[in-house]
Design an enzyme around this catalytic site. Structure first.
Site, mmCIF file in Angstrom:
data_model
loop_
_atom_site.group_PDB
_atom_site.id
_atom_site.type_symbol
_atom_site.label_atom_id
_atom_site.label_comp_id
_atom_site.label_asym_id
_atom_site.label_seq_id
_atom_site.Cartn_x
_atom_site.Cartn_y
_atom_site.Cartn_z
ATOM 1 N N ASP A 10 -23.561 55.203 -82.339
ATOM 2 C CA ASP A 10 -24.699 56.066 -82.655
ATOM 3 C C ASP A 10 -24.907 56.086 -84.168
ATOM 4 O OD1 ASP A 10 -26.621 57.975 -82.973
ATOM 5 O OD2 ASP A 10 -25.563 59.571 -81.919
ATOM 6 N N HIS B 140 -28.295 59.611 -84.933
ATOM 7 C CA HIS B 140 -28.041 61.032 -85.135
ATOM 8 C C HIS B 140 -27.091 61.229 -86.321
ATOM 9 C CE1 HIS B 140 -29.249 60.702 -80.866
ATOM 10 N NE2 HIS B 140 -29.862 61.838 -81.120
ATOM 11 N N SER C 176 -34.432 64.444 -80.427
ATOM 12 C CA SER C 176 -33.057 64.920 -80.600
ATOM 13 C C SER C 176 -32.635 64.983 -82.061
ATOM 14 C CB SER C 176 -32.083 64.035 -79.817
ATOM 15 O OG SER C 176 -32.202 62.688 -80.224
#
Length: 435
Positions: free
Chosen positions: A410, A413, A167
């Site tokens: 997170d 990312h 990702s």
């Protein structure tokens, strides 16, 4: 009485000839030498994710029209496209430098770009600061041009590019889609509804862009395929993931990356037999470190490129996380609001062993690749630059701010827009150098 230079030249032709020869030697000759002896560009080598689908088709249809020209962030301000780059840019090490302020950024936002996934849409979920968007990467010894979408699309006219990885790789694809959206919105021409494999076409340029999901890079199956909640994977370390390796011979550019998934529970297979595992809890099975699997998987994937690809292949280096105050599943967070300076002490929060493995395997593959005509294998070593950006992750702003629901932060990312846009600045510069 002293005379102006032109008067001296008029009175003494011999002096004029002599001066002219000197000026010719000092200007024209070096220029011709530089043109004829341009050096080959050399890239220096230094030493649980939140998953979700790519933007849905209905999101794409809602944004088929270009952003309004009334929105300053939607305007494309591009310099004249340069087919040649300067000599200092050829010699420049793109991967060592520092982040400096950039008041002109960002070049898109979360309302003008359709491609931003929810958990990277930091401004949508209320991030209060915007300073993380206003920096640019300054390599030592040169300036890195800001991504020019018009120049990029002209360069790849009639060609195709694919991204392979997890990702974080998809994060870069979404950044590229956003940067290019200032010129054109692509058509989704994916052959199936599988969100893990997306294909877009920029019809005005006949340019195809692909995102291919392969977080382990090699052949992978679930240990229990009947259980949707099964998080134990079988990794066949010496077998290709043909879902992407079978497609790359059709591409002109390939960007491959990985790393974060190798901290998950996995069983390693080699020669069709179990060679060990990590976090698997199986009796009579050798417990191996994640680095064992990552090295072998990366080596296998690079071998697939050497055997099946003839274009420009780029290995993008490991993207470090910035959890502080605990690991990802025990309250770790990333709350800093500015980049580190290169001389600052950086907390030991990122595991960079994967980066070391990438450098070693890249060197070996590049040496082997020199024997194959047509293949160009390059390293995009962005690890140092991203290690300095603890402020660029979604953190708690990758989801709705609810007080009654405990959601993990997170710090893996990257927000869009944000520092990950620099990866595409670098990618374009590398492509220009190859041209």
């Amino acid at each position: 009485m002293e005379l102006p230079l032109f008067a001296v030249l008029q009175r003494t032709p011999r002096v004029a000839v002599t001066v002219s020869l000197v000026l010719f030697s000092l200007t024209i000759v070096p220029a011709l030498y530089s043109l004829l002896a341009n050096p080959i560009f050399h890239l220096s080598i230094s030493s649980s994710e939140t998953e979700g689908p790519l933007p849905s088709d209905h999101m794409l249809l809602n944004h088929m029209n270009s952003p309004s020209s009334d929105d300053p962030s939607s305007l494309v301000t591009t310099s004249t496209s340069r087919t040649q780059i300067r000599d200092d840019e050829l010699r420049c090490d793109l991967f060592n430098g520092e982040w400096i302020p950039n008041d002109e950024s960002p070049y898109y936002n979360n309302t003008t770009c359709w491609a931003i996934q929810e958990h990277q849409n930091c401004m949508k979920f209320g991030r209060p600061d915007t300073g993380f968007m206003r920096w640019r990467w300054k390599p030592d010894g040169c300036d890195l041009p800001i991504f020019d979408p018009q120049e990029f699309l002209e360069m790849v006219r009639g060609e195709s590019m694919g991204f392979v990885g997890d990702s974080i790789s998809r994060n870069q694809v979404q950044s590229l889609l956003c940067l290019l959206s200032r010129v054109e919105i692509p058509q989704d021409i994916s052959s199936s509804p599988d969100k893990a494999f997306k294909v877009w076409n920029y019809t005005s340029y006949n340019f195809t862009l692909q995102a291919m999901w392969s977080p382990f890079l090699v052949k992978t199956t679930k240990a229990d395929p009947t259980d949707p909640e099964c998080y134990l994977f079988n990794l066949y370390l010496d077998e290709y993931d043909t879902k992407w390796t079978s497609q790359i011979n059709q591409l002109d550019y390939l960007v491959i990356s990985s790393g974060h998934w190798f901290s998950r529970p996995v069983i390693f297979y080699e020669n069709e037999n179990i060679s060990g595992c990590q976090y698997c809890g199986l009796p009579n099975t050798t417990q191996l470190p994640s680095y064992y699997g990552y090295r072998k998987a990366l080596r296998t994937s690079l071998r697939a490129i050497l055997e099946n690809f003839k274009g420009l292949a780029v290995l993008r280096s490991f993207s470090p996380h910035h959890f502080e105050g605990g690991p990802w599943d025990k309250g770790g967070d990333c709350v800093r609001t500015r980049p580190y300076r290169r001389n600052e002490t950086i907390p030991e929060v990122a595991d960079l062993k994967n980066h070391d493995i990438q450098l070693e395997e890249f060197r070996a593959a590049a040496e082997e690749g020199m024997k194959k005509m047509g293949l160009r294998l390059r390293l995009m070593d962005t690890t140092q630059a991203m290690l300095l950006r603890p402020d660029g992750h979604p953190g708690r702003y990758g989801h709705l701010q609810t007080t009654n629901v405990s959601l993990r932060n997170d710090c893996i990312h990257w927000c869009l827009p944000g520092p990950i846009d620099t990866w595409n600045d670098i990618l374009l510069q590398m492509m220009k150098t190859e041209k």
